[in-house]
Enzyme design. Structure first.
Site, PDB file in Angstrom:
ATOM      1  N   ASN A   1      35.100 -58.325 -34.853  1.00  0.00           N
ATOM      2  CA  ASN A   1      33.778 -58.253 -34.213  1.00  0.00           C
ATOM      3  C   ASN A   1      33.464 -56.811 -33.837  1.00  0.00           C
ATOM      4  OD1 ASN A   1      34.210 -61.180 -33.913  1.00  0.00           O
ATOM      5  ND2 ASN A   1      35.623 -60.516 -32.336  1.00  0.00           N
TER       6      ASN A   1
ATOM      7  N   GLU B   1      41.888 -54.472 -38.599  1.00  0.00           N
ATOM      8  CA  GLU B   1      40.643 -54.854 -37.903  1.00  0.00           C
ATOM      9  C   GLU B   1      39.807 -53.615 -37.600  1.00  0.00           C
ATOM     10  OE1 GLU B   1      40.147 -57.793 -38.338  1.00  0.00           O
ATOM     11  OE2 GLU B   1      42.173 -58.589 -38.477  1.00  0.00           O
TER      12      GLU B   1
HETATM   13  N1  BES Z   1      38.025 -61.237 -40.773  1.00  0.00           N
HETATM   14  C1  BES Z   1      39.346 -61.717 -40.844  1.00  0.00           C
HETATM   15  C2  BES Z   1      39.532 -63.039 -40.180  1.00  0.00           C
HETATM   16  C3  BES Z   1      38.716 -64.182 -40.778  1.00  0.00           C
HETATM   17  C4  BES Z   1      38.571 -64.301 -42.149  1.00  0.00           C
HETATM   18  C5  BES Z   1      38.184 -65.142 -39.961  1.00  0.00           C
HETATM   19  C6  BES Z   1      37.842 -65.363 -42.681  1.00  0.00           C
HETATM   20  C7  BES Z   1      37.462 -66.206 -40.480  1.00  0.00           C
HETATM   21  C8  BES Z   1      37.278 -66.305 -41.852  1.00  0.00           C
HETATM   22  C9  BES Z   1      40.316 -60.697 -40.257  1.00  0.00           C
HETATM   23  O1  BES Z   1      39.976 -59.379 -40.525  1.00  0.00           O
HETATM   24  C10 BES Z   1      41.644 -60.925 -40.886  1.00  0.00           C
HETATM   25  O2  BES Z   1      41.741 -60.745 -42.059  1.00  0.00           O
HETATM   26  N2  BES Z   1      42.642 -61.308 -40.127  1.00  0.00           N
HETATM   27  C11 BES Z   1      43.956 -61.604 -40.629  1.00  0.00           C
HETATM   28  C12 BES Z   1      44.945 -60.530 -40.313  1.00  0.00           C
HETATM   29  C13 BES Z   1      44.904 -59.358 -41.241  1.00  0.00           C
HETATM   30  C14 BES Z   1      45.915 -58.309 -40.846  1.00  0.00           C
HETATM   31  C15 BES Z   1      45.107 -59.705 -42.683  1.00  0.00           C
HETATM   32  C16 BES Z   1      44.398 -62.901 -39.951  1.00  0.00           C
HETATM   33  O3  BES Z   1      43.731 -63.340 -39.016  1.00  0.00           O
HETATM   34  O4  BES Z   1      45.399 -63.461 -40.372  1.00  0.00           O
HETATM   35 ZN    ZN Z   2      40.211 -58.745 -42.501  1.00  0.00          ZN
END
Ligand code: BES
Ligand code: ZN
Length: 709
Positions: A268, A301
């Site tokens: 966010n 992030e």
């Molecule tokens: N934007 C994503 C989280 C997300 C993706 C929420 C699709 C809902 C739908 C975030 O940037 C992300 O990728 N988080 C990963 C960790 C990252 C280090 C790969 C996670 O939450 O596992």
């Molecule tokens: Zn991501």
């Protein structure tokens, strides 16, 4: 109940209406929360007044006004998941909607919910529709202000996106804040956090001199565990400036760690929210791997601020546009902060062990899927199913994230660091403030470099791991060296005939002493191309393998060379390299550390597979002495990163061996791998300690305790 529906990429339609500004007010209460939104709306096509359809879920509608006038029942249509304004005025207008929601009852961890007494949001991908009626799609980008009112003693901290404009006390023990985010954003990047939190505070001065306040918010007792996260954030901010020239764009950057959170973390705008598990670390309990993971996820992030937020996705099919690119960026960041080779080995191993099998199985889908099944009946009882099967979970994160990152890596391999940077610069120049597609990224990379990317786009649309065969031959009289490639993408029920893929191969030729040979020219596709320039000799070149079968003939090669192939990507299985003798040589001599590890892996796989047969018959295991010698040459090379000793030592995994067996036998494999390690007498310190003290040590990177007797 709506039946599950298949949504197709090809059916994308531009919205009929865009939103310009959104002013939200939240009256946070323990029984109910009132959300008022005031949106300026304008039609995409001047003069059109088609119905405006808004998404909504689990909302109680209190009122709707258009241009300040309350709508009557017949002016709108309300269904379980939509609110339709039947005939909006033509031209620009304001839409005011008041809804009531119940965050304390929201157990879906989407929208606004309570986590350990604090209010918190999760809007990506489609959670915003649980807060207010809205066009909940990422191509609706608007500027937001957010006013939050709440009890001051229960919720002393009130956070949202952007910069803090105002705050003050209200009657009845309440207080308020007003936030403004000057950047247009899709609603999935909206965030709100309210509660009793403490922060670790720091500062970062951007390279153009902007002072940015950094705050990491947690419950009071966890603040001491945020030191590494703060270090990681500052390192990420500096790295993005140094490597991509990307600066942070606001005066404040907040991170919040909450215990109840669906994902690992989300990006966010200026208010990243993390699952506590992914940020908190103390030296007493965290391993090296935990520290490395925190660095990576904080970086990931943060990097989304440009790749995801300033430039976002047109629709959710384009998820890899931001996730593949941002995973690539966090991999590069971790590589620069630690050992590049060790990081590459871990990432490639993850692909091979997890992504490859999935890309060959019934759930395989391309980096950008063609369709997904949407489950839209959000009944209490079906929440679990919705989480397990619904929406984006239909997409495998391994394909969208890890394979997507390899595809981005390919652009860099083809264009070099500078060319890749030029492509990124053009991408931001063209698309800052827009919601775009994977083709837009492709076009920026291509146009900035005037490049010909042949059938590169196949990587986005065709699932499966190409199988590549390479053979080589040397003509001592003509002084030519020939490499023949053939590739096949295994057919799948959904796509029985697959097209060949674009596979960049970085090639170097080693002489018998292990030194890189100069390369002059290569004959390919009916044309002779020079590799070296007039002023400078070249020691490596990139081969563009794009057909089912093709060959490259190198001229002026004075002795039989040992080819060192470094794949510009790790997305292909290489079969039949027919370079076995070479692999022993590469294991001992390649100047590319990853290639040395890779040669060891290919050899280990072959040797282990043939030894499995002996093992099954109860014969003693006699590892190939040349292999053991090659490994020991890595282990005794004091110039190599210590982490590589440890990785170099990871012989083929049980999963990979099982994959190679005609009939997989897990028990046999597990027993065999242990015996193989025993027989080669290769031990990591971890195994050593486990044997010695019966426990796993906390730190996972080891100096080897090895005997190769
Ligand atoms: N934007 C994503 C989280 C997300 C993706 C929420 C699709 C809902 C739908 C975030 O940037 C992300 O990728 N988080 C990963 C960790 C990252 C280090 C790969 C996670 O939450 O596992
Ligand atoms: Zn991501």
């Amino acid at each position: 109940m709506d039946a599950p529906k298949e949504i197709f990429l090809k059916d994308y339609k531009l919205p009929d209406y865009y939103f310009d500004s959104v002013d939200l007010t939240f009256l946070l209460g323990d029984e109910k929360t009132i959300v008022s939104s005031k949106i300026t709306v304008f039609p995409r096509v001047e003069g059109s007044s088609s119905p405006l359809v808004l998404d909504g879920a689990d909302l109680k509608l209190l009122s709707v006004k258009v241009n300040g006038e309350e709508l009557k029942n017949g002016d709108y249509h309300l269904e379980s998941r939509h609110l339709t304004i039947l005939s909006p005025p033509s031209g620009k207008f304001t839409l005011e909607i008041v809804t009531e929601i119940y965050p304390q009852k929201n157990t879906s961890l989407e929208g606004l919910y309570k986590s350990s007494g604090n209010f918190c949001t999760q809007c990506e991908a489609e959670g915003f529709r649980k807060i207010t009626y809205y066009q909940d799609r990422p191509d609706i980008m608007a500027k937001y202000t957010v006013r939050i009112e709440a009890d001051k003693s229960l919720y002393p901290v009130l956070l949202s996106n952007g910069n803090l404009l105002e705050q003050g006390d209200l009657e009845g023990g309440k207080h308020y804040v007003l936030w403004e985010d000057p950047f247009k954003k899709p609603c999935y990047l909206f965030a709100l956090v309210a509660g009793q939190l403490e922060s670790r505070d720091d500062m970062f001065v951007t390279r153009s001199g902007r002072n940015v306040s950094l705050r990491i918010w947690t419950p009071a007792q966890d603040v001491p565990k945020t030191a590494h996260a703060m270090y990681s954030l500052k390192a990420a901010m500096k790295w993005d400036e140094d490597v991509f020239g990307l600066e942070y764009d606001l005066d404040l950057f907040n991170i919040v760690a909450v215990p109840d959170f669906n994902m690992g973390a989300t990006e966010n705008k200026s208010l990243n929210i993390f699952n506590s598990k992914r940020v908190l670390a103390s030296p007493e309990t965290a391993s090296d791997a935990d520290y490395a993971a925190i660095l990576g996820v904080i970086g990931h992030e943060y990097f989304h601020n440009w790749t995801g937020n300033r430039v976002t996705c047109r629709d959710w099919f384009q998820l890899s546009l931001k996730e593949g690119l941002t995973v690539f960026r966090d991999q590069e960041f971790s590589s620069d902060m630690g050992s590049r080779t060790v990081k590459r080995i871990s990432d490639v191993s993850k692909l091979r062990i997890s992504q490859f099998p999935q890309d060959a199985g019934p759930m395989a889908h391309p980096v950008r899927p063609h369709s997904y099944i949407k489950f839209s009946s959000f009944h209490e009882a079906s929440y679990l199913i919705v989480h397990l099967l619904g929406f984006l979970s239909c997409f495998s994160s391994l394909q969208v994230y890890e394979k997507g990152a390899e595809v981005v890596r390919m652009y860099k391999t083809l264009l070099g660091s500078q060319g890749f940077r030029k492509g990124m610069d053009l991408y931001f120049k063209r698309h800052d403030g827009q919601a775009v597609t994977c083709e837009d990224f492709f076009a920026a990379m291509r146009d900035a470099n005037d490049a010909d990317f042949a059938n590169f786009l196949q990587w986005y649309s065709q699932a499966g791991t190409p199988l590549v065969k390479v053979t080589s031959s040397y003509d001592a009289e003509a002084h030519t060296f020939t490499l023949k490639f053939s590739q096949e993408v295994p057919p799948m029920p959904e796509q029985p005939v697959k097209e060949p893929m674009f596979i960049p191969v970085v090639l170097g030729l080693l002489d018998t002493s292990g030194k890189d040979m100069p390369l002059s020219s290569v004959y390919h596709d009916g044309a002779l191309k020079s590799i070296a320039s007039e002023s400078q000799p070249a020691y490596s070149t990139i081969l563009r393998v794009t057909k089912k079968e093709e060959e490259f003939v190198f001229s002026d090669i004075l002795e039989r060379p040992v080819p060192s192939l470094s794949w510009g990507l790790a997305l292909q299985s290489v079969l039949n390299r027919s370079l076995d003798g070479d692999l022993f040589f590469l294991l001992a001599h390649d100047s590319d550390e990853f290639n040395r590890w890779e040669a060891g892996q290919v050899l280990a796989r072959k040797l282990m597979l043939s030894l499995v047969a002996d093992f099954q018959l109860g014969k003693p295991l006699v590892p190939n002495p040349k292999f053991v010698q090659g490994l020991s040459s890595i282990l005794s090379d004091s110039n190599l990163d210590k982490g590589i000793y440890c990785k170099g030592n990871n012989t083929t995994s049980e999963v990979e061996i099982m994959d190679m067996m005609e009939v997989a036998d897990p028990d046999l494999c597990s027993c065999f791998v242990r015996s193989f390690i025993e027989a080669t007498c290769i031990r990591t310190e971890s195994e050593f300690l486990r044997r010695q003290y019966g426990r796993s040590p906390r730190f996972t990177l080891f100096v080897l305790n090895v005997s190769t007797s």
